[in-house]
Design an enzyme around this catalytic site. Structure first.
Site, short mmCIF file in Angstrom:
data_model
loop_
_atom_site.label_atom_id
_atom_site.label_comp_id
_atom_site.label_asym_id
_atom_site.label_seq_id
_atom_site.Cartn_x
_atom_site.Cartn_y
_atom_site.Cartn_z
N LYS A 112 0.82 -1.22 0.00
CA LYS A 112 0.00 0.00 0.00
C LYS A 112 0.85 1.26 0.00
CE LYS A 112 -4.44 -1.57 1.37
NZ LYS A 112 -5.54 -1.59 2.28
N LYS A 195 -6.11 -10.43 -6.88
CA LYS A 195 -7.18 -10.71 -5.92
C LYS A 195 -8.43 -9.89 -6.25
CE LYS A 195 -6.95 -8.94 -1.88
NZ LYS A 195 -6.60 -8.43 -0.58
N LYS A 198 -12.06 -4.49 -3.49
CA LYS A 198 -12.93 -3.31 -3.60
C LYS A 198 -12.22 -2.19 -4.35
CE LYS A 198 -14.21 -4.45 1.08
NZ LYS A 198 -13.80 -4.26 2.45
P1 TYM Z 1 -10.94 -6.59 4.38
O1 TYM Z 1 -11.96 -5.58 4.72
O2 TYM Z 1 -9.97 -6.28 3.29
O3 TYM Z 1 -11.63 -7.97 3.99
C1 TYM Z 1 -12.58 -8.56 4.85
C2 TYM Z 1 -12.51 -10.06 4.80
O4 TYM Z 1 -12.68 -10.53 3.46
C3 TYM Z 1 -11.59 -11.36 3.08
N1 TYM Z 1 -11.31 -11.13 1.66
C4 TYM Z 1 -11.21 -12.12 0.76
N2 TYM Z 1 -11.32 -13.46 0.88
C5 TYM Z 1 -11.18 -14.20 -0.24
N3 TYM Z 1 -10.93 -13.65 -1.47
C6 TYM Z 1 -10.81 -12.32 -1.64
N4 TYM Z 1 -10.58 -11.79 -2.83
C7 TYM Z 1 -10.95 -11.48 -0.47
N5 TYM Z 1 -10.90 -10.13 -0.28
C8 TYM Z 1 -11.12 -9.95 1.04
C9 TYM Z 1 -10.43 -10.88 3.95
O5 TYM Z 1 -9.44 -11.87 4.06
C10 TYM Z 1 -11.13 -10.58 5.25
O6 TYM Z 1 -11.31 -11.76 6.01
N6 TYM Z 1 -7.57 -6.21 8.05
C11 TYM Z 1 -8.85 -6.74 7.69
C12 TYM Z 1 -10.01 -6.26 8.55
C13 TYM Z 1 -9.83 -6.45 10.02
C14 TYM Z 1 -9.99 -7.67 10.73
C15 TYM Z 1 -9.78 -7.34 12.11
C16 TYM Z 1 -10.29 -8.98 10.33
C17 TYM Z 1 -9.53 -5.48 10.94
N7 TYM Z 1 -9.51 -5.99 12.19
C18 TYM Z 1 -9.86 -8.31 13.09
C19 TYM Z 1 -10.36 -9.95 11.34
C20 TYM Z 1 -10.15 -9.62 12.70
C21 TYM Z 1 -9.17 -6.33 6.26
O7 TYM Z 1 -8.65 -5.38 5.75
O8 TYM Z 1 -10.15 -7.06 5.69
#
Ligand code: TYM
Length: 350
Positions: A112, A195, A198
């Site tokens: 990033k 991947k 969003k």
């Molecule tokens: P985020 O918001 O990017 O994504 C949320 C969840 O979706 C999963 N994910 C995917 N899984 C499969 N294929 C994909 N293309 C894909 N894109 C996203 C992510 O692995 C995630 O599980 N850092 C985290 C948010 C977070 C969090 C936490 C998660 C903050 N605090 C505590 C668990 C526990 C994030 O940016 O997810």
């Protein structure tokens, strides 16, 4: 005590990757756990400025997505990260024992920040510490996420272990990352090596939960594939990332393994497979999108769910936070003195 904690950033459209990689596993675990906490991690969205747009609206969209997908608000706690101040308080305390080297090595930060590392904000570097706090403040034991969160979970376990050792107290359990199923990494529909995300500028790269049936069908029709028939075994798809991705999506939505899907469609071309995939995606995703639209009409009801969730989350978080304050040796405020001061402030405002 088995306690689940997971979350999604409220940044724009919620897509099939989020649903299959995370939410679907949350739902399958909901009945097996003693407690489930599902957070909308709005403070994490602040680390990238373009995501700050329409944060209020996106937070409600995410709450609607959780409920419409099958998270039961009477059984699980659905809440907003910024409504529970203990996340940021614990994050600061953890940041005081986090080696900078660990943060500098995080792949997400490197990706990033890119070449702009010197100008990247502190929040982006500290992101994994806040995520560790999200998990540890509840003493969560299980964290179901997609594959891209693996390194963050390893960091969380490392920092929990470090805290326990530093303060000679087994306060934080080391949480287990739950990364399972054929959909831990759903790829873009336009490029099987990137991947699904969003932030991709092309909406045709992803399936959004709120896409209508025609849009879903169009996106699958336009999804990149190749001219070869499907093989009988998934291992023969290794060099065909786009084809592999569609098979994984089919498998995850139908509750099968990718090998079973290959067996069913062995010898079929994508023209046939895509038709069946469209029917499956429409049958599974359209009702979720429609339910989200319905829930979003009643903001009051959604806000009430979040408010109930934040009460439960705050109670638990505050209990654990008090333990942490004691362990690190912070002076407890004197309740009586505090109340007198608050009364003085109130009188001076009146
Ligand atoms: P985020 O918001 O990017 O994504 C949320 C969840 O979706 C999963 N994910 C995917 N899984 C499969 N294929 C994909 N293309 C894909 N894109 C996203 C992510 O692995 C995630 O599980 N850092 C985290 C948010 C977070 C969090 C936490 C998660 C903050 N605090 C505590 C668990 C526990 C994030 O940016 O997810």
């Amino acid at each position: 005590m088995k306690r689940v904690l997971s979350g999604i950033r409220p940044t724009g459209d919620i897509h099939l990757g989020n649903y299959l990689g995370a939410i679907q596993n949350w739902i399958s675990m909901q009945d097996q756990m003693d407690e489930n906490l599902f957070c909308i991690v709005d403070l994490h969205a602040l680390t990238t400025l373009e995501d700050v747009k329409n944060l209020v609206g996106n937070t409600r969209i995410m709450a609607a997505a959780y409920i419409a997908s099958g998270i039961n608000p009477d059984q699980s706690t659905i809440f907003v990260q910024s409504h529970v101040p203990a996340h940021t308080e614990l994050s600061w305390i953890l940041s005081c024992i986090t080696p900078m080297g660990w943060l500098n090595r995080m792949t997400q930060f490197k990706e990033k920040a890119g070449k702009q590392r010197e100008n990247a904000c502190l929040g982006l570097l500290a992101y994994p510490v806040l995520m560790a706090a999200d998990i540890l403040i509840y003493k969560a034991t299980h964290v179901p996420v997609g594959d891209d969160q693996k390194q963050h979970l390893e960091f969380t376990r490392d920092i929990a272990g470090m805290f326990n050792r530093e303060f000679k107290k087994d306060i934080f359990p080391l949480p287990d990352p739950i990364i399972k199923g054929p959909a831990t990494r759903i790829m873009s529909l336009r490029d099987g090596t990137a991947k699904m995300s969003k932030s991709d500028t092309s909406d045709y790269s992803r399936i959004n939960l709120m896409d209508d049936a025609d849009t879903l069908a169009l996106k699958i029709r336009k999804a990149k594939t190749d001219a070869d028939p499907l093989p009988a075994q998934v291992k023969d798809l290794e060099a065909r990332p786009e084809a592999h991705n569609l098979v994984n999506i089919y498998a995850a939505l139908s509750g099968q393994t990718a090998d079973q899907v290959c067996k069913t469609f062995a010898g079929s071309y994508f023209s046939t497979f895509k038709k069946d995939l469209t029917d499956l995606v429409v049958a599974k995703i359209s009702p979720i999108g429609q339910e989200m639209q319905r829930l979003l009409k009643d903001k009051g009801e959604l806000d009430q769910v979040l408010s109930r969730g934040s009460m439960r989350a705050n109670t638990l978080a505050e209990t654990h936070m008090q333990e942490v304050r004691d362990i690190v040796g912070l002076l407890k405020p004197d309740e009586g003195v505090n109340r007198t001061r608050q009364m003085d402030v109130l009188k001076s405002i009146a």
